[in-house]
Write a protein that holds these residues in place. Structure first.
Motif, mmCIF file in Angstrom:
data_model
loop_
_atom_site.group_PDB
_atom_site.id
_atom_site.type_symbol
_atom_site.label_atom_id
_atom_site.label_comp_id
_atom_site.label_asym_id
_atom_site.label_seq_id
_atom_site.Cartn_x
_atom_site.Cartn_y
_atom_site.Cartn_z
ATOM 1 N N ASP A 1 -5.205 3.594 1.845
ATOM 2 C CA ASP A 1 -4.631 3.913 2.897
ATOM 3 C C ASP A 1 -5.236 1.964 3.791
ATOM 4 N N ARG B 1 -6.809 4.225 7.155
ATOM 5 C CA ARG B 1 -8.346 4.384 6.596
ATOM 6 C C ARG B 1 -9.827 3.610 7.101
ATOM 7 N N HIS C 1 0.999 -1.255 -0.325
ATOM 8 C CA HIS C 1 -0.069 0.253 0.075
ATOM 9 C C HIS C 1 0.679 1.524 -0.204
ATOM 10 N N ALA C 2 0.033 1.919 0.187
ATOM 11 C CA ALA C 2 0.782 3.564 0.003
ATOM 12 C C ALA C 2 1.831 3.664 0.911
ATOM 13 N N ARG D 1 -1.186 8.087 -2.958
ATOM 14 C CA ARG D 1 -3.327 8.655 -2.467
ATOM 15 C C ARG D 1 -3.304 9.777 -3.177
ATOM 16 N N THR D 2 -2.234 10.537 -4.227
ATOM 17 C CA THR D 2 -2.586 12.111 -4.094
ATOM 18 C C THR D 2 -2.821 11.795 -6.115
ATOM 19 N N THR E 1 -2.980 1.621 -3.750
ATOM 20 C CA THR E 1 -3.713 2.990 -3.356
ATOM 21 C C THR E 1 -4.472 2.934 -2.023
ATOM 22 N N ASP F 1 -9.644 4.226 -5.194
ATOM 23 C CA ASP F 1 -8.202 2.768 -4.788
ATOM 24 C C ASP F 1 -7.939 2.054 -5.831
#
Length: 762
Positions: free
Chosen positions: A311, A314, A28-29, A541-542, A309, A548
């Motif tokens: 999180d 979250r 992941h990121a 993430r940006t 991508t 996602d």
């Protein structure tokens, strides 16, 4: 392969170790989800077995540990997964060669430093040698000076100092080389994989997996027993049965594959691309690659790698709307999965307290005290509320039984510890009984069930009247007691024993087994997030925005845990490319090569750097923007020197209208484009026509040859604003050909006005 030990025996159930390997990783990121697979041997005919899966990194998050059976008999499942931490001592031959070389270099460095200090001390001592004659006595004649001895001493000091300085210079040279070797080895050890431990003692982290079987018949495990070469044939009906209903000829053990999944920090990734273009046809291929860096403490070798991508920190559950009510205050809803303590919890320890009181010497803990401040049983709390009020001398507000209140230090409620550990408030002495479901479930004796009015007759009249007034008032809801994060970690909750005092019989969080060890390992792992990004790289993430995405690699990948960037090929992305040369001669006559990339894949392409290759030769690294499915964007590939553009302008001023009341500014633009490439090209030339915001000023365009058009998509400037009045020529030139483009416009304005900056402008 590890063999599991059946539970239920007289001896302690020590799970055997089973080696595991990483099979798949989702990066992941920030962080990664790792899946390990272990092959264990489970005895048949047992209801529950345990096994310890080895090889887990110390940086994993304990609450993320999951387990499941992927290849085993029907009915076998994982009922519990817990983290087990130990210590491993590495011998000299078990350490990496870099670590051993570093220790040898440090020992050599220490010896040279000691030698240097000894030589410096000896040089100071020799340099301090002086000839000191004895002090003459009064009246003695002058003594003869031993000049030869003075000269001999000076020669000795000079010779000795020269020898010592020579040895000191040689030692300093050797020490400088030793310092360099130590620095090099330390840098190499820091850059090496963290999967090979360089410490003498390391934590050994494993997962203790509990396997429970709902079906113990060996006929339900044809797949597992078929793998064994010497396994006897299993019969369903005719074979005799042994213990627990297992056929006598069934295999004693079966092979089971168990997967363990966990979340670890210290991993990140950014997308990169390689755009391969054909210089002749302009067709291209886009290859998605990923720059992956990880320092999780384990090497990923031949794993199924996926890039996401999303999180991990979250929340993924759907939020719930709370109802808005107008009226009396109500109790806040409890946390999902959180409940009040069961009724009669204190009665479970009545026998233990009686035995402890009868045999104080043999009791495990101190005897429970008696008196006004002594702990009371659950029945005493349920039935003798008013008696407790008189003994504790509480206020009339609490005597009404309207709310839960905090316990006074040393009071009776201080020993009733079931409420706080389960999430509910600790009731104060004399407080109202719990809600109806809990109070109704508790059995009450005849003495406890007598009316409260009879028990309250002995009280004074003012206290009774105050209690009646408070009883008629609306009840005050109990305060909200939201459980802490430690209490919501159900995997670490343990039941306190009878000797735990006020907390006995309640749930309390157990200390994390690796809390003191994992801090430093996670700190080292999180340094990956501070790595400098490649040029034109954008955080996923940006670039992903509100959605996602997940990308799976087409082949197994290898990523070493060294904290450096590793390029991993992911897949080939279906795109449509179109070669185009763009020029804005009014600003710059240079022609820029551009590739129009259309994303024809079903998923989006994230922003990132793209290495442009033309006919196998590297040209430039360009920035590829985020492309939605079906979207087209232009990617610049640099200046094309073989395509040349020249621009010439002409302006003629005249008057028109009645008595020359209108000034006419006639602008003519001539652009010549030449193609020096051996293949045809498409050139897009951009011009601009003035736009008037004054009603007295009119703009009239000339007929362009060939005709120009407005751009299909609005053009933007460097500041992001839209360019008004843009015009575009798009011409195709054969190799070695030249073409001329002509266009223009007229500006008509009143004779008394002029264009800002003068009428004669380009």
């Amino acid at each position: 392969m590890g063999a599991a030990v059946p539970s239920g025996t007289d001896e302690p159930n020590e799970p055997s170790a089973a080696e595991s390997e990483v099979t798949s990783v989702v990066v992941h990121a920030s962080g990664a989800v790792v899946t390990r697979r272990a092959r264990v041997t489970v005895p048949t005919g047992t209801a529950e077995t345990t096994v310890r899966v080895e090889g887990l990194p110390p940086t994993l998050y304990e609450q993320s540990l999951r387990g499941r059976v992927v290849n085993g008999p029907r009915g076998l499942r994982v009922t519990d997964v817990r983290l087990d931490v130990g210590a491993t001592v590495h011998r000299g031959e078990q350490l990496p060669s870099l670590r051993l070389d570093l220790e040898d270099a440090e020992d050599q460095q220490s010896r040279l430093q000691d030698r240097k200090y000894r030589l410096e001390s000896e040089i100071e001592e020799v340099a301090a040698l002086r000839a000191e004659p004895p002090q003459p006595r009064r009246g003695d004649p002058p003594r003869w000076a031993p000049v030869e001895s003075f000269l001999a001493l000076a020669g000795f000091v000079d010779t000795r100092l020269g020898f010592l300085h020579e040895r000191l210079r040689a030692t300093e040279d050797q020490l400088a080389r030793a310092d360099h070797d130590v620095d090099v080895l330390r840098a190499r050890l820091h850059q090496s994989s963290t999967a090979l431990s360089a410490e003498r003692t390391d934590p050994a982290v494993g997962a203790v997996v509990t396997l429970a079987s709902e079906v113990t018949d060996a006929t339900d495990v044809p797949d597992a027993s078929a793998d064994a070469p010497d396994a006897p044939e299993t019969r369903e009906d005719t074979s005799p049965t042994g213990e627990a209903g297992t056929p006598a000829d069934a295999p004693a053990e079966i092979d089971v594959e168990v997967e363990v999944e966990y979340h670890v920090p210290g991993a990140t990734w950014v997308p990169t691309y390689q755009l391969r273009l054909d210089g002749t046809s302009g067709a291209g291929t886009l290859v998605l690659r990923a720059c992956v860096a990880q320092r999780t403490g384990e090497d990923w070798s031949g794993v199924r790698l996926a890039l996401s991508t999303a999180d991990l920190l979250r929340r993924s559950d759907l939020p719930e709307l709370r109802s808005l009510r107008i009226g009396r205050a109500q109790q806040e809803p409890q946390t999902p999965g959180w409940r009040e303590p069961p009724p009669g919890l204190a009665e479970l320890f009545t026998g233990y307290d009686g035995a402890a009181a009868a045999h104080p010497a043999a009791s495990r803990g101190p005897a429970r005290p008696s008196g006004p401040g002594a702990p009371r049983s659950m029945n005493a709390w349920l039935g003798g509320v008013e008696d407790d009020l008189e003994e504790a001398d509480l206020s009339p507000d609490l005597a009404a039984g309207g709310a839960y209140g905090p316990a006074e230090p040393g009071g009776a409620a201080e020993a009733v510890g079931y409420g706080g550990s389960f999430g509910g408030p600790v009731p104060a002495p004399g407080a109202a009984p719990p809600p109806a479901p809990l109070a109704a479930a508790a059995p009450m004796s005849q003495a406890h069930a007598e009316p409260a009015t009879d028990r309250a007759r002995g009280r004074s009249a003012p206290v009774a009247r105050s209690a009646r007034r408070k009883a008629s008032a609306p009840p005050v809801p109990p305060p909200s007691t939201a459980p802490s994060a430690d209490m919501l970690d159900y995997g670490r909750l343990t039941v306190a024993g009878p000797d735990a005092g006020a907390e006995r019989g309640t749930l309390r969080p157990e200390a994390a087994p690796i809390a003191t060890v994992v801090t430093e390992y996670r700190r080292r792992a999180e340094t990956v997030g501070r790595l400098p990004r490649p040029a034109h790289a954008v955080d996923v993430r940006t670039s992903a925005g509100s959605f996602d995405y997940r990308f799976d690699t087409a082949a197994p990948a290898d990523v070493v845990s060294d904290g450096a960037w590793h390029i991993v090929p992911v897949s080939e992305v279906p795109v449509v490319t179109e070669s185009l040369h763009v020029c804005v001669p009014a600003v710059d006559t240079a022609v820029f090569g551009t590739v129009l990339v259309t994303n024809t894949s079903p998923h989006a392409l994230l922003a990132g750097p793209a290495d442009v290759m033309v006919d196998g030769d590297f040209v430039v690294t360009a920035a590829l923007p985020t492309l939605a499915p079906g979207q087209r964007q232009a990617v610049g590939v640099g200046v094309a020197e073989s395509v040349q553009v020249a621009r010439r302008t002409h302006m003629r001023e005249s008057t028109a209208g009645l008595r020359g009341g209108t000034t006419v500014l006639d602008h003519t633009v001539e652009i010549e484009v030449a193609n020096r490439l051996p293949y045809p090209v498409v050139v897009e030339v951009r011009e601009r026509v003035p736009v008037s915001t004054d009603k007295d000023v009119r703009i009239e365009e000339h007929r362009a040859r060939p005709a120009w058009t407005e751009p299909e998509e609005p053009l933007t400037g460097q500041d992001g604003s839209y360019v008004r009045g843009a015009r575009v020529w798009r011409v195709e030139l054969a190799p070695g050909r030249t073409t001329k483009l002509t266009g223009g416009f007229e500006v008509r304005l009143p004779a008394g006005k002029s264009v800002v900056g003068g009428n004669r402008r380009k």
